[in-house]
Design an enzyme around this catalytic site. Structure first.
Site, mmCIF file in Angstrom:
data_model
loop_
_atom_site.group_PDB
_atom_site.id
_atom_site.type_symbol
_atom_site.label_atom_id
_atom_site.label_comp_id
_atom_site.label_asym_id
_atom_site.label_seq_id
_atom_site.Cartn_x
_atom_site.Cartn_y
_atom_site.Cartn_z
ATOM 1 N N LYS A 135 6.428 7.503 0.270
ATOM 2 C CA LYS A 135 6.858 8.702 1.003
ATOM 3 C C LYS A 135 8.381 8.673 1.092
ATOM 4 O O LYS A 135 8.934 8.303 2.126
ATOM 5 C CB LYS A 135 6.261 8.686 2.417
ATOM 6 C CG LYS A 135 4.755 8.823 2.462
ATOM 7 C CD LYS A 135 4.248 9.172 3.854
ATOM 8 C CE LYS A 135 4.163 7.980 4.755
ATOM 9 N NZ LYS A 135 3.357 8.226 5.977
ATOM 10 N N ASP A 152 7.257 3.643 3.589
ATOM 11 C CA ASP A 152 7.585 4.692 4.540
ATOM 12 C C ASP A 152 9.093 4.607 4.821
ATOM 13 O O ASP A 152 9.890 5.158 4.068
ATOM 14 C CB ASP A 152 6.716 4.420 5.782
ATOM 15 C CG ASP A 152 6.714 5.538 6.787
ATOM 16 O OD1 ASP A 152 6.367 6.662 6.410
ATOM 17 O OD2 ASP A 152 7.059 5.284 7.956
ATOM 18 N N ASP A 198 0.818 -1.216 0.000
ATOM 19 C CA ASP A 198 0.000 0.000 0.000
ATOM 20 C C ASP A 198 0.852 1.267 0.000
ATOM 21 O O ASP A 198 0.586 2.207 -0.733
ATOM 22 C CB ASP A 198 -0.977 0.001 1.197
ATOM 23 C CG ASP A 198 -0.302 -0.259 2.544
ATOM 24 O OD1 ASP A 198 0.921 -0.526 2.591
ATOM 25 O OD2 ASP A 198 -1.014 -0.198 3.569
HETATM 26 P P1 IMP Z 1 7.872 0.745 6.180
HETATM 27 O O1 IMP Z 1 8.492 -0.561 6.567
HETATM 28 O O2 IMP Z 1 8.223 1.828 7.175
HETATM 29 O O3 IMP Z 1 8.141 1.167 4.776
HETATM 30 O O4 IMP Z 1 6.372 0.523 6.482
HETATM 31 C C1 IMP Z 1 5.393 0.523 5.624
HETATM 32 C C2 IMP Z 1 4.140 0.126 6.377
HETATM 33 O O5 IMP Z 1 3.814 1.088 7.413
HETATM 34 C C3 IMP Z 1 2.977 0.150 5.428
HETATM 35 O O6 IMP Z 1 2.748 -1.118 4.892
HETATM 36 C C4 IMP Z 1 1.832 0.609 6.319
HETATM 37 O O7 IMP Z 1 1.246 -0.507 6.934
HETATM 38 C C5 IMP Z 1 2.458 1.454 7.370
HETATM 39 N N1 IMP Z 1 2.348 2.899 7.036
HETATM 40 C C6 IMP Z 1 3.358 3.741 6.757
HETATM 41 N N2 IMP Z 1 2.912 4.976 6.485
HETATM 42 C C7 IMP Z 1 1.571 4.908 6.566
HETATM 43 C C8 IMP Z 1 0.519 5.877 6.348
HETATM 44 O O8 IMP Z 1 0.734 7.059 6.014
HETATM 45 N N3 IMP Z 1 -0.737 5.422 6.523
HETATM 46 C C9 IMP Z 1 -1.043 4.138 6.866
HETATM 47 N N4 IMP Z 1 -0.095 3.211 7.055
HETATM 48 C C10 IMP Z 1 1.203 3.585 6.911
HETATM 49 MG MG MG Z 2 1.192 -2.334 5.458
#
Ligand code: IMP
Ligand code: MG
Length: 185
Positions: free
Chosen positions: A134, A106, A103
């Site tokens: 992002k 981050d 989805d």
């Molecule tokens: P990463 O490992 O930090 O890239 O995490 C990504 C995960 O964090 C995504 O699959 C989402 O479940 C959650 N996440 C990160 N940012 C958001 C946001 O803005 N809204 C909702 N979920 C988010």
């Molecule tokens: Mg997720």
């Protein structure tokens, strides 16, 4: 209470989502249509389900689907501790082109961890597609192969994305009003 009342502003409208999904699907179709291997879409639960459902119907070649779930453990100040809480069945991935469907990216930790894992499991190829990115929030270097929309550093909800398990059912992607975080209601 109407489900739209908590939204401050829309970041990506339904129309923009449709157009992004169709552009992604076209590119993915072109890139994989001459591959001799089977395309396998792996949706990361729960956030990717709506995106995956839309994307697979637009992709012009046959795709199988599986799901995985990843959770972080320990305290959030020790990043990188990720746990697979739903794994793939015993499946020989060597015959598959794997495309991980997410989805939002981050920190980049979830997808870099999963890509390593899927390579270790012997996938013939591993790529990633994300509806949202992002890039300003990255903690580890990670560049997805296909991106729907790049967004600024907002917490996004809707189109599968949640805040405390809510708002996944919104048909657009939006930003919550600040008092929703404050009151937690
Ligand atoms: P990463 O490992 O930090 O890239 O995490 C990504 C995960 O964090 C995504 O699959 C989402 O479940 C959650 N996440 C990160 N940012 C958001 C946001 O803005 N809204 C909702 N979920 C988010
Ligand atoms: Mg997720």
């Amino acid at each position: 209470m109407k489900k739209h009342n908590d939204i401050e502003k829309i970041l990506v409208s339904e129309e923009e989502i449709r157009s992004a999904v169709s552009t992604l699907a076209k590119k993915i179709t072109e890139d994989y249509e001459s591959s001799p291997r089977q395309l396998l879409l792996i949706g990361i639960l729960k956030g990717s389900v709506i995106f995956l459902a839309d994307l697979m119907r637009e992709i012009g070649i046959p795709a199988e689907i599986e799901f995985m779930k990843v959770s972080s453990y320990g305290d959030s100040t020790t990043p990188g501790h990720l746990n697979i809480t739903l794994d793939l069945p015993q499946l020989d991935l060597s015959g598959y082109d794997v495309l991980v469907v997410e989805d939002i990216i981050d920190s980049g930790r979830t997808l870099s961890f999963l890509c390593n894992y899927l390579h270790q499991r012997g996938a013939a190829s591993v790529r990633t597609v994300t509806m949202l990115d992002k890039p300003s929030r990255r903690e580890v270097a990670f560049v997805p192969d296909y991106t729907g929309k790049v967004i600024p550093n907002h917490f996004a909800v809707g189109y599968g994305l949640d805040y405390a398990q809510k708002y996944r059912d919104l048909p657009y992607i939006g930003v919550l009003k600040e008092d929703v975080y404050k009151t937690g209601s």
